[in-house]
Design a protein around this motif. Structure first.
Motif, short mmCIF file in Angstrom:
data_model
loop_
_atom_site.label_atom_id
_atom_site.label_comp_id
_atom_site.label_asym_id
_atom_site.label_seq_id
_atom_site.Cartn_x
_atom_site.Cartn_y
_atom_site.Cartn_z
N PRO A 105 0.81 -1.22 0.00
CA PRO A 105 0.00 0.00 0.00
C PRO A 105 0.85 1.27 0.00
O PRO A 105 1.89 1.35 0.64
CB PRO A 105 -0.81 -0.12 1.30
CG PRO A 105 -0.89 -1.59 1.55
CD PRO A 105 0.41 -2.15 1.08
N ASN A 106 0.38 2.27 -0.77
CA ASN A 106 1.01 3.59 -0.84
C ASN A 106 2.45 3.54 -1.36
O ASN A 106 3.28 4.38 -1.01
CB ASN A 106 0.98 4.28 0.53
CG ASN A 106 -0.43 4.47 1.04
OD1 ASN A 106 -1.31 4.95 0.33
ND2 ASN A 106 -0.67 4.05 2.27
N ALA A 107 2.71 2.57 -2.21
CA ALA A 107 4.06 2.40 -2.75
C ALA A 107 4.39 3.47 -3.79
O ALA A 107 3.51 4.09 -4.38
CB ALA A 107 4.19 1.01 -3.37
N ILE A 108 5.70 3.64 -3.98
CA ILE A 108 6.22 4.44 -5.09
C ILE A 108 6.98 3.48 -6.00
O ILE A 108 7.81 2.71 -5.52
CB ILE A 108 7.20 5.52 -4.59
CG1 ILE A 108 6.52 6.44 -3.59
CG2 ILE A 108 7.76 6.32 -5.76
CD1 ILE A 108 7.50 7.36 -2.85
N ILE A 109 6.68 3.51 -7.30
CA ILE A 109 7.41 2.66 -8.22
C ILE A 109 8.06 3.52 -9.31
O ILE A 109 7.40 4.38 -9.91
CB ILE A 109 6.53 1.56 -8.85
CG1 ILE A 109 7.37 0.67 -9.77
CG2 ILE A 109 5.31 2.12 -9.57
CD1 ILE A 109 6.70 -0.62 -10.18
N LEU A 110 9.33 3.29 -9.54
CA LEU A 110 10.05 3.96 -10.61
C LEU A 110 9.94 3.11 -11.87
O LEU A 110 10.19 1.90 -11.84
CB LEU A 110 11.52 4.15 -10.25
CG LEU A 110 11.84 5.26 -9.24
CD1 LEU A 110 13.30 5.22 -8.86
CD2 LEU A 110 11.47 6.63 -9.80
N THR A 111 9.54 3.74 -12.96
CA THR A 111 9.43 3.07 -14.25
C THR A 111 10.35 3.77 -15.25
O THR A 111 10.93 4.81 -14.95
CB THR A 111 7.99 3.07 -14.76
OG1 THR A 111 7.55 4.43 -14.93
CG2 THR A 111 7.07 2.36 -13.78
N ALA A 112 10.46 3.19 -16.45
CA ALA A 112 11.48 3.71 -17.37
C ALA A 112 10.97 4.04 -18.76
O ALA A 112 11.57 4.88 -19.44
CB ALA A 112 12.63 2.70 -17.48
#
Length: 269
Positions: A139-146
């Motif tokens: 929950p409430n995660a931050i994900i870096l994408t490219a």
């Protein structure tokens, strides 16, 4: 080689039909891809200038004029004109999403995410893959994408289907925009990140430092790197990353990620 061949074949058609706008679109795209893959064939600037002389009022020219600008927001009127000419062609939708995402106009992002989804132009497999990305995040995660295929579908799940709106998706390429990046960070309670780098020259260093900033400052939000992020970014944190599905969770504590993987695979994907 395939793109080089396509460029030649479409070029042959243009020699006979210089106002064939569809041929221009394919000719430009083939040349663009050849350049991206390290085998430039033609001067793309010259191609766009030629199009402006031959088919200035076409959907294809206005779309390519915006594409060629590399998200230069000053060229947005060209994208708008392409959409005005044919609002049902989905090629413009991702660029509208990008434009309005950078402006943090979430209502417009939702509008074009809905249009793109309804066009049926996105692979169901890519949509399923990105659903599984969201399902492996806390929950409430931050994900870096490219890139494109690991970012837009996540937004479509969030905006169109209301799946995991608690997750913050931060694309490292879009994050080079200072105003956008810091607006995103401030919205989730994280202080701004300004490191003074020439981002275009030091993109790798910028990406690593941005990820470190998130790890240091997002104390109440788990940070993830998508499995599609570049190797250089994952390598910088490899001692603290655990694969939990289609993302790597960053944590300084040892976790049983095999059990997490099993649970995600059997119950969430």
């Amino acid at each position: 080689e395939w793109y080089a061949q396509q460029a030649k074949l479409w070029g042959d058609i243009l020699d006979k039909e210089p106002q064939n706008s569809d041929a221009w679109l394919n000719f430009y795209t083939a040349n663009r891809m050849a350049k991206i893959l390290g085998q430039p064939i033609a001067d793309l600037n010259a191609l766009v200038d030629q199009m402006e002389q031959v088919i200035p009022d076409s959907y294809e020219f206005n779309l390519i004029k915006y594409w060629h600008g590399g998200n230069n927001l000053e060229l947005f009127p060209y994208l708008e004109k392409a959409y005005e000419i044919d609002p049902n062609r989905p090629e413009t939708y991702s660029d509208f999403i990008t434009y309005y995402e950078l402006k943090r106009n979430q209502e417009k992002v939702k509008e074009f995410a809905q249009k793109w989804f309804e066009s049926n132009e996105i692979s169901p497999n890519i949509m399923a893959w990105n659903y599984n990305v969201l399902m492996c995040l806390d929950p409430n995660a931050i994900i870096l994408t490219a890139g494109d295929n690991d970012t837009y579908p996540l937004w479509i799940w969030q905006y169109v289907h209301n799946i995991r709106p608690d997750v913050t998706v931060l694309n490292t390429s879009l994050a080079i925009d200072n105003k956008y990046r810091n607006a995103m960070l401030n919205e989730i309670g994280i202080e701004s990140f300004n490191n003074g780098l020439d981002v275009l020259k030091d993109f790798k260093k910028f990406s690593i430092q941005l990820a470190q900033h998130l790890v240091d400052k997002a104390v109440d939000k788990p940070v993830y790197l998508g499995v599609s992020t570049p190797t250089f970014l994952r390598s910088a944190f490899e001692e603290s990353l655990y694969v939990v599905g289609l993302a790597f969770k960053h944590t300084d504590e040892r976790i049983d990620n095999v059990a997490i993987l099993k649970n995600n695979y059997e119950n969430h994907f």
